[in-house]
Design a protein around this motif. Structure first.
Motif, short mmCIF file in Angstrom:
data_model
loop_
_atom_site.label_atom_id
_atom_site.label_comp_id
_atom_site.label_asym_id
_atom_site.label_seq_id
_atom_site.Cartn_x
_atom_site.Cartn_y
_atom_site.Cartn_z
N ASN A 143 3.50 13.13 -22.44
CA ASN A 143 3.08 14.46 -22.86
C ASN A 143 1.73 14.31 -23.55
N PHE A 144 0.64 14.53 -22.83
CA PHE A 144 -0.68 14.26 -23.37
C PHE A 144 -1.08 15.25 -24.46
N SER A 145 -0.48 16.42 -24.49
CA SER A 145 -0.75 17.35 -25.59
C SER A 145 -0.24 16.77 -26.90
N ALA A 146 0.94 16.13 -26.86
CA ALA A 146 1.48 15.50 -28.06
C ALA A 146 0.62 14.32 -28.50
N ILE A 147 0.08 13.58 -27.53
CA ILE A 147 -0.82 12.46 -27.85
C ILE A 147 -2.07 12.99 -28.53
N TYR A 148 -2.61 14.08 -28.01
CA TYR A 148 -3.81 14.69 -28.60
C TYR A 148 -3.54 15.14 -30.04
N GLU A 149 -2.41 15.80 -30.26
CA GLU A 149 -2.08 16.24 -31.62
C GLU A 149 -1.91 15.05 -32.56
N ALA A 150 -1.33 13.96 -32.06
CA ALA A 150 -1.11 12.78 -32.89
C ALA A 150 -2.42 12.14 -33.31
N LEU A 151 -3.35 11.97 -32.36
CA LEU A 151 -4.60 11.28 -32.69
C LEU A 151 -5.48 12.13 -33.60
N ALA A 192 4.30 8.12 -32.63
CA ALA A 192 4.13 7.30 -33.84
C ALA A 192 3.17 6.16 -33.58
N TRP A 193 3.24 5.57 -32.39
CA TRP A 193 2.34 4.45 -32.04
C TRP A 193 0.90 4.92 -32.01
N VAL A 194 0.63 6.07 -31.42
CA VAL A 194 -0.73 6.60 -31.36
C VAL A 194 -1.24 6.89 -32.77
N LYS A 195 -0.39 7.42 -33.62
CA LYS A 195 -0.80 7.69 -35.00
C LYS A 195 -1.17 6.39 -35.72
N THR A 196 -0.36 5.37 -35.55
CA THR A 196 -0.63 4.09 -36.21
C THR A 196 -1.93 3.48 -35.69
#
Length: 365
Positions: A270-278, A209-213
């Protein structure tokens, strides 16, 4: 304090309290948690060459970002000191965004010691996430410190970890996962299982959520450095106890419910989740690389050799030892990753972007 948990509390809420409660939380302890005399040592504390290399790497892109920097979770202020030393002439404003207000005096004292009292004209402290992020966003070991939801795979179903105070102690309480969370866990199991009975791991909803924001508010470049894996490694069946860990006095252990507020709690990223978020918020991935590769490509060894103490028989040996920790595959060099993304700013045709192209590992994501 333990009476806060007389009623069962979901683990991510417990973790938030243990780390960030203004009175009892771990980060309320301030500077005593950092460095060789504290509980852990971060890359900026290990060597000023880390931050100087980041500053050198950012020189090309800072003018495209109006010379503005936002650093999240600045610790003792060492990274800010070193980036300003390497790129301060291109930085118009350096913003420190930190939930631990007690660290501001520590950060300011360190900045003044290196850059003089005039540094206050350039460095500003923000207590919350700005509505707009027009500049370079930095975070070293920020994502790993966000609360996580803990799950267990049992009899083909998922249970979630809660914490409750019983008979003077905190205990795990496992409850059936709610339908939404259970569906996410099942998708992970289908993709990366089969998991053994009793398999435990985490999902970092708050860091996602933080990365998305951040990405939604970004008009510039974001650069995050942290330890972690891509998703297939994160949820591999052999990693049956997950990545959650407690740290005290430089010793990692798995007794997460003791010494609340007196020990660090973290989980790998989990950098895959970070990638999907951004990417879901319009961010464009610039690159994903091992920390060691990134620092070497941006000339950390050349910077080291220019230091007068590099050839000193004692001080030089310590500098080389710390460099080895930052760069070696068996230490921080491979365990830590650098992920960078942009939005609204073009980083093409720069050496900064070329390094990511040369060392890019985003195919793993």
């Amino acid at each position: 304090m333990l009476s806060n948990f007389n009623q069962a509390t979901r683990f991510d809420e417990f973790m938030r309290f243990a780390l960030y409660d203004p009175q009892y939380g771990y980060y309320a302890r301030g500077e005593q948690i950092f460095g060789r005399r504290g509980d852990f040592i971060t890359a900026p504390e290990l060597s000023p060459l880390f931050g100087q290399t980041l500053g050198k790497a950012l020189r090309e892109v800072l003018p495209r970002c109006n010379g503005v920097v936002y650093e999240f979770g600045a610790g003792t202020g060492q990274l800010a000191c070193d980036i300003l030393q390497a790129a301060g002439d291109l930085i118009t404003q350096y913003n420190i965004v930190d939930v631990s207000a007690g660290l501001k005096p520590v950060q300011l004292a360190k900045l003044k010691a290196l850059h003089g009292p005039q540094v206050e004209h350039k460095v500003h402290w923000l207590g919350e996430l700005p509505a707009e992020l027009q500049g370079v966003v930095l975070g070293n070991e920020v994502l790993d410190a966000t609360p996580v939801r803990r799950f267990k795979w049992q009899a083909g179903n998922s249970q979630e970890a809660w914490v409750q105070h019983l008979n003077g102690e905190l205990h795990w309480v496992w409850k059936p996962a709610d339908p939404v969370f259970a569906a996410v866990v099942s998708q992970l199991q289908d993709a990366h299982g089969p998991w053994p009975e009793g398999y435990e791991s985490e999902i970092a909803e708050q860091s996602i959520a933080w990365v998305k924001t951040v990405t939604e508010r970004l008009n510039g470049l974001a650069l995050m450095i942290d330890y972690g894996f891509h998703e297939a490694m994160y949820y591999h069946p052999t990693r049956r106890q997950g990545t959650l860990r407690a740290t005290s006095r430089h010793t990692a252990h798995d007794d997460f419910l003791v010494n609340v507020g007196q020990q660090d709690l973290t989980a790998h990223v989990n950098f895959s989740a970070i990638y999907e978020a951004l990417t879901s918020c319009g961010g464009e991935l610039e690159g994903y690389a091992h920390q060691g590769e990134f620092l070497l490509a941006h000339g950390i060894l050349e910077l080291a050799r220019k230091q007068p103490e590099f050839t000193h028989p004692t001080h030089g040996a310590l500098m080389r030892q710390n460099l080895n920790t930052l760069l070696n595959e068996a230490d921080m060099g491979e365990a830590f990753k650098v992920i960078c993304w942009s939005k609204g700013v073009n980083a093409e045709n720069t050496q900064f972007a070329q390094v990511f192209l040369d060392k890019d590992r985003s195919g793993n994501l």
